[in-house]
Scaffold this active site. Sequence first.
Site, PDB file in Angstrom:
ATOM      1  N   HIS A 268       0.872  -1.186   0.000  1.00 42.97           N
ATOM      2  CA  HIS A 268       0.000   0.000   0.000  1.00 42.97           C
ATOM      3  C   HIS A 268       0.909   1.237   0.000  1.00 42.97           C
ATOM      4  CE1 HIS A 268      -3.494   2.383   0.588  1.00 42.97           C
ATOM      5  NE2 HIS A 268      -3.757   2.165   1.863  1.00 42.97           N
ATOM      6  N   HIS A 307      -2.363  -2.098  -9.602  1.00 38.26           N
ATOM      7  CA  HIS A 307      -3.363  -1.499  -8.720  1.00 38.26           C
ATOM      8  C   HIS A 307      -4.614  -2.357  -8.752  1.00 38.26           C
ATOM      9  CE1 HIS A 307      -5.930   1.494  -6.855  1.00 38.26           C
ATOM     10  NE2 HIS A 307      -4.820   2.047  -6.432  1.00 38.26           N
ATOM     11  N   ASP A 363       2.649   5.676  -6.529  1.00 38.36           N
ATOM     12  CA  ASP A 363       3.898   5.576  -5.783  1.00 38.36           C
ATOM     13  C   ASP A 363       5.130   5.457  -6.679  1.00 38.36           C
ATOM     14  OD1 ASP A 363       2.829   5.731  -3.239  1.00 38.36           O
ATOM     15  OD2 ASP A 363       2.261   3.621  -3.255  1.00 38.36           O
TER      16      ASP A 363
HETATM   17  N1  ACO Z   1       4.945  -6.594 -10.330  1.00 44.26           N
HETATM   18  C1  ACO Z   1       4.868  -7.821 -10.932  1.00 44.26           C
HETATM   19  N2  ACO Z   1       3.747  -8.541 -10.998  1.00 44.26           N
HETATM   20  C2  ACO Z   1       2.656  -8.024 -10.416  1.00 44.26           C
HETATM   21  C3  ACO Z   1       2.651  -6.761  -9.774  1.00 44.26           C
HETATM   22  C4  ACO Z   1       3.857  -6.050  -9.759  1.00 44.26           C
HETATM   23  N3  ACO Z   1       3.935  -4.856  -9.167  1.00 44.26           N
HETATM   24  N4  ACO Z   1       1.426  -6.496  -9.297  1.00 44.26           N
HETATM   25  C5  ACO Z   1       0.667  -7.547  -9.610  1.00 44.26           C
HETATM   26  N5  ACO Z   1       1.410  -8.462 -10.292  1.00 44.26           N
HETATM   27  C6  ACO Z   1       0.918  -9.737 -10.864  1.00 44.26           C
HETATM   28  C7  ACO Z   1       0.586 -10.744  -9.757  1.00 44.26           C
HETATM   29  O1  ACO Z   1       1.708 -11.533  -9.439  1.00 44.26           O
HETATM   30  C8  ACO Z   1      -0.515 -11.525 -10.429  1.00 44.26           C
HETATM   31  O2  ACO Z   1       0.078 -12.389 -11.366  1.00 44.26           O
HETATM   32  P1  ACO Z   1      -0.557 -13.865 -11.632  1.00 44.26           P
HETATM   33  O3  ACO Z   1      -1.926 -13.600 -12.208  1.00 44.26           O
HETATM   34  O4  ACO Z   1       0.382 -14.524 -12.574  1.00 44.26           O
HETATM   35  O5  ACO Z   1      -0.619 -14.536 -10.284  1.00 44.26           O
HETATM   36  C9  ACO Z   1      -1.289 -10.483 -11.226  1.00 44.26           C
HETATM   37  O6  ACO Z   1      -0.318  -9.454 -11.529  1.00 44.26           O
HETATM   38  C10 ACO Z   1      -2.475  -9.884 -10.482  1.00 44.26           C
HETATM   39  O7  ACO Z   1      -1.989  -9.300  -9.277  1.00 44.26           O
HETATM   40  P2  ACO Z   1      -2.740  -9.364  -7.902  1.00 44.26           P
HETATM   41  O8  ACO Z   1      -1.712  -9.492  -6.813  1.00 44.26           O
HETATM   42  O9  ACO Z   1      -3.842 -10.379  -7.935  1.00 44.26           O
HETATM   43  O10 ACO Z   1      -3.395  -7.909  -7.856  1.00 44.26           O
HETATM   44  P3  ACO Z   1      -4.008  -7.196  -6.590  1.00 44.26           P
HETATM   45  O11 ACO Z   1      -5.107  -6.343  -7.090  1.00 44.26           O
HETATM   46  O12 ACO Z   1      -4.344  -8.182  -5.522  1.00 44.26           O
HETATM   47  O13 ACO Z   1      -2.798  -6.311  -6.020  1.00 44.26           O
HETATM   48  C11 ACO Z   1      -1.286  -4.535  -5.729  1.00 44.26           C
HETATM   49  C12 ACO Z   1      -2.653  -4.968  -6.288  1.00 44.26           C
HETATM   50  C13 ACO Z   1      -1.174  -4.953  -4.243  1.00 44.26           C
HETATM   51  C14 ACO Z   1      -1.163  -3.026  -5.819  1.00 44.26           C
HETATM   52  C15 ACO Z   1      -0.158  -5.237  -6.547  1.00 44.26           C
HETATM   53  O14 ACO Z   1      -0.263  -4.830  -7.896  1.00 44.26           O
HETATM   54  C16 ACO Z   1       1.234  -4.935  -6.002  1.00 44.26           C
HETATM   55  O15 ACO Z   1       1.681  -5.631  -5.087  1.00 44.26           O
HETATM   56  N6  ACO Z   1       1.944  -3.885  -6.552  1.00 44.26           N
HETATM   57  C17 ACO Z   1       3.261  -3.523  -6.057  1.00 44.26           C
HETATM   58  C18 ACO Z   1       3.146  -2.716  -4.768  1.00 44.26           C
HETATM   59  C19 ACO Z   1       2.605  -1.320  -5.023  1.00 44.26           C
HETATM   60  O16 ACO Z   1       3.073  -0.596  -5.884  1.00 44.26           O
HETATM   61  N7  ACO Z   1       1.632  -0.930  -4.180  1.00 44.26           N
HETATM   62  C20 ACO Z   1       1.038   0.422  -4.225  1.00 44.26           C
HETATM   63  C21 ACO Z   1      -0.370   0.371  -4.745  1.00 44.26           C
HETATM   64  S1  ACO Z   1      -1.026   1.976  -4.831  1.00 44.26           S
HETATM   65  C22 ACO Z   1      -1.396   2.338  -3.258  1.00 44.26           C
HETATM   66  O17 ACO Z   1      -1.740   1.537  -2.433  1.00 44.26           O
HETATM   67  C23 ACO Z   1      -1.265   3.683  -2.856  1.00 44.26           C
END
Ligand code: ACO
Length: 436
Positions: A268, A307, A363
């Site tokens: 987050h 996201h 971010d």
């Molecule tokens: N890098 C690489 N792969 C990713 C990323 C990433 N940043 N984000 C998601 N994925 C992949 C997952 O591994 C998943 O792959 P799969 O289908 O092969 O298993 C797919 O994309 C879907 O991702 P989920 O984790 O199901 O997406 P979710 O909606 O649950 O998570 C989140 C969203 C937490 C923001 C995620 O994208 C993440 O961890 N990003 C990196 C951290 C980040 O930047 N957080 C800030 C978000 S903005 C905020 O809160 C202010």
Amino acid sequence: MDQNRLSITDQRTGAQYEVPIVDGTIRAMDLRKIKTSPDDFGLMTYDPAFLNTSSCRSSITYIDGDVGILRYRGYPIEELAEKCSFLEVSWLLLNGELPTPEELGEWTGLIKRHTMLHETTKKFLEGYRYDAHPMGMLISTIAALSTVYPEAKHVFDADNRKLQIARLIAKMPTICAYCYRHHFGLPYVYPDNDLNFTENFMNMMWKMFEPKYLANPILSRALDILFILHADHEQNCSTNTMRCVGSAQGDPYVGCSAAAAALYGPLHGGANEEVLKMLDLIGSKDRVPAFIQQVKDGGGKLMGFGHRVYKNYDPRARIIKWAADQVFTVTGYNKKIEIALELERIALEDEYFIKRKLYPNVDFYSGIIYEAMGFRPDLFTVLFAIPRVVGWLAQWQEMLLDPEQKIARPRQIYTGHDERHVVPMAERHVSASGDA
Ligand code: ACO
């Protein structure tokens, strides 16, 4: 025939049910009447991580993640960032309309009146080790304010709420600056009410010997814009925490402290600090392809990407990129932007990221600007929390006044043992899994 309903046939019993559809949603409680027998509990929904569950009605923030739209109270984020100040936007989020000049004057005065921390709170902050993470300090200091303002418990008293809301918004920059100066053993700088919200913050952060700290107007405006972009984002992890804790009718300080704790996590608000660590780790533009490959091979995430709601582009990231250019005219170029741009370029062309609809989020670029301005990476999430407290409080107030809301309490699907009985100690053996 009313078409706004869902017809359900329960194949277990052959029974048919009609469930109303309102605002594209069915009420989970309407499923409870679907039973196999009179003593059956009734059908529930299972939705870990709330992927498809609306937990409230809200008129504060609108997001259309498929097309990258973000609006506060109906106003596009781009317009608010261009034409308004952070305090104007705070008023808007809390009250529903943009302030008149009189309202803004009164609101600004109220915020200025409450920027000071009680001296005992200052002493509380002094108790931390010099290298304490500022988010840990922030979370506990916000909670500690609950002891300074015990009257904040009267959450249904509108005047009292207004006072506590102003106190929280006003004190966040002061706490943040105190955390920073504590690390370096610098004397604390008291708020200066001649200055606007961001100038005062910058003064408390960086004033040294000069009689009057003069913030660069381009930088203070850029910070103000960043605060606008971070002020609210509907039902994200920390806001959901604020609503959940607030639903037990505790005071807003404990609620905001819990929300800040949720924000701290690297998935987050903690992601902005992680992005900077990642850029440092990559080190140079030519090492970007290897890093992307590592992510695709399962070796970590590309921080600042992806996201839950935005599946097109995070509109805040676009504005932040613009703000970065403004900041660099003053601070000089932050070379990390080259690595970030290259990461974005390659990721946006790569099948792995395209297929999963992964785009830069708020971010991804914010840390680069903050660092160029002189903020240390461990302060980045605190910089996120300063404005987000406005969103938490607006959502908390909306929740309190919503007659449909009750204490938040989800259901579970129990997967444990059926009833069993305690075996005497001497007869117990190590279980098959190895756990005693
Ligand atoms: N890098 C690489 N792969 C990713 C990323 C990433 N940043 N984000 C998601 N994925 C992949 C997952 O591994 C998943 O792959 P799969 O289908 O092969 O298993 C797919 O994309 C879907 O991702 P989920 O984790 O199901 O997406 P979710 O909606 O649950 O998570 C989140 C969203 C937490 C923001 C995620 O994208 C993440 O961890 N990003 C990196 C951290 C980040 O930047 N957080 C800030 C978000 S903005 C905020 O809160 C202010």
